[in-house]
Write an enzyme that holds these catalytic residues in place. Structure first.
Site, short mmCIF file in Angstrom:
data_model
loop_
_atom_site.label_atom_id
_atom_site.label_comp_id
_atom_site.label_asym_id
_atom_site.label_seq_id
_atom_site.Cartn_x
_atom_site.Cartn_y
_atom_site.Cartn_z
N LYS A 236 0.77 -1.01 0.25
CA LYS A 236 0.01 0.04 -0.20
C LYS A 236 1.03 1.46 0.27
O LYS A 236 2.43 1.10 -0.04
CB LYS A 236 -1.01 -0.30 1.46
CG LYS A 236 -2.18 -1.63 1.30
CD LYS A 236 -2.61 -0.85 2.43
CE LYS A 236 -4.42 -2.05 2.39
NZ LYS A 236 -5.44 -1.63 2.76
N ARG A 270 -3.31 -9.82 5.61
CA ARG A 270 -3.91 -9.98 4.70
C ARG A 270 -2.88 -8.90 3.39
O ARG A 270 -2.61 -8.16 3.48
CB ARG A 270 -4.91 -8.95 4.64
CG ARG A 270 -6.27 -9.24 2.97
CD ARG A 270 -7.32 -8.23 3.44
NE ARG A 270 -7.81 -8.33 1.40
CZ ARG A 270 -7.81 -7.83 0.49
NH1 ARG A 270 -6.84 -7.04 0.66
NH2 ARG A 270 -8.75 -7.67 -0.40
#
Length: 293
Positions: A236, A270
């Site tokens: 991210k 995740r």
């Protein structure tokens, strides 16, 4: 404030009961592998173009040690296109069915915020609902989770994927606001009959990289809610932007922040890169065995 939260939170549940007798044991940290069924995922290396490719990736993730496979047909990257419910179903449902047929013992998560998609995904074989909106984008989502009787991943977000980048201003303490948000949502989930819940702070969702790093540092403060925490940090902006890189070059940084998340109490990672995350869990748990108790 903390006592009020403790009075309304769920009993500490580290084992999620899934359909078909499948069980996700979060008494030790586990890894969730991401299977994006969208053509515009922010990480190009995770885009899937065919059922054969989907099954190859699913098998590789399971062999690498993934405890859960998370399938999603709606891109939640900032500014992503808003697709129809029918299009989301067209992408997601055949994929869930295919993976369930190929891997009947696997635990599958449906990444959706729509109750209609959620219902059909569970009917197709999904075990867990992973809702980025915490029920904010579909008022029927939380009651639906209760009706379906499946575990629910409750994430913190503001706005929508199209608007969240403009909603990063918090008047007060960001973690305190998050605790209040989860407290209120958990009361609704309890009333709806949902018993197994995982909390997701929503790194990068209506949060700047600086805010996400603060949240990562203060992750232990969310443990007052008594529930397992999911950390979705993989490739991210908070990883690659401070390093001046792109998502494709952010694996090393992802490993670093995943280790920090584990040390701060995360029980489910995740990730796009399962093997590396499983190794991270193994090494961190070897050094800090109390994390697996």
């Amino acid at each position: 404030m903390l006592q009020a939260v403790q009075d309304t939170c769920f009993p500490a549940a580290q084992t999620l009961r899934c359909p078909g007798g499948r069980v996700l044991d979060l008494r030790r940290p586990q890894v969730m592998g991401i299977l994006n069924l969208t053509p515009d995922s922010f990480f190009e290396g995770n885009r899937i173009g065919s059922t054969d490719e989907l099954l190859r990736r699913a098998e590789a993730m399971l062999q690498a040690g993934a405890a859960v496979l998370d399938l999603g047909g709606y891109s939640s990257r900032p500014g992503a296109e808003d697709i129809s419910e029918d299009e989301e179903k067209r992408r997601l449902l055949p994929a869930v069915e295919a993976v369930r047929r190929a891997f009947p013992e696997a635990i599958l998560s449906a990444d959706t915020f729509r109750s209609g998609v959620a219902s059909e995904a569970v009917a197709a074989g999904a075990d867990i609902l992973n809702d980025i909106s915490g029920g904010e984008l579909d008022p029927e989502m939380l009651p639906t989770a209760g009706r379906l009787g499946v575990p629910y991943i409750l994430m913190h977000m503001r706005g929508t994927p199209q608007t969240m980048a403009q909603q990063t201003h918090y008047e007060g303490d960001i973690v305190l606001e998050m605790v209040r948000y989860f407290r209120d949502k958990l009361a609704i989930l309890r009333a709806a009959g949902v018993t197994d819940v995982v909390l997701d702070p929503g790194f990068g969702f209506a949060k700047t990289p600086v805010q996400s790093h603060e949240l990562l540092r203060r992750l232990p403060e969310l443990r007052v809610l008594g529930l397992p925490i999911l950390a979705g940090l993989s490739r991210k902006t908070l990883v690659y932007k401070p390093l001046g890189l792109s998502p494709d070059a952010a694996l090393t940084g992802t490993i670093a922040v995943n280790a920090l998340a584990l040390l701060n109490g995360a029980r489910l990672l995740r990730v796009h890169d399962v093997a590396e995350a499983v190794q991270t869990v193994q090494l961190v748990s070897t050094t800090y065995p109390q994390l697996s108790s």
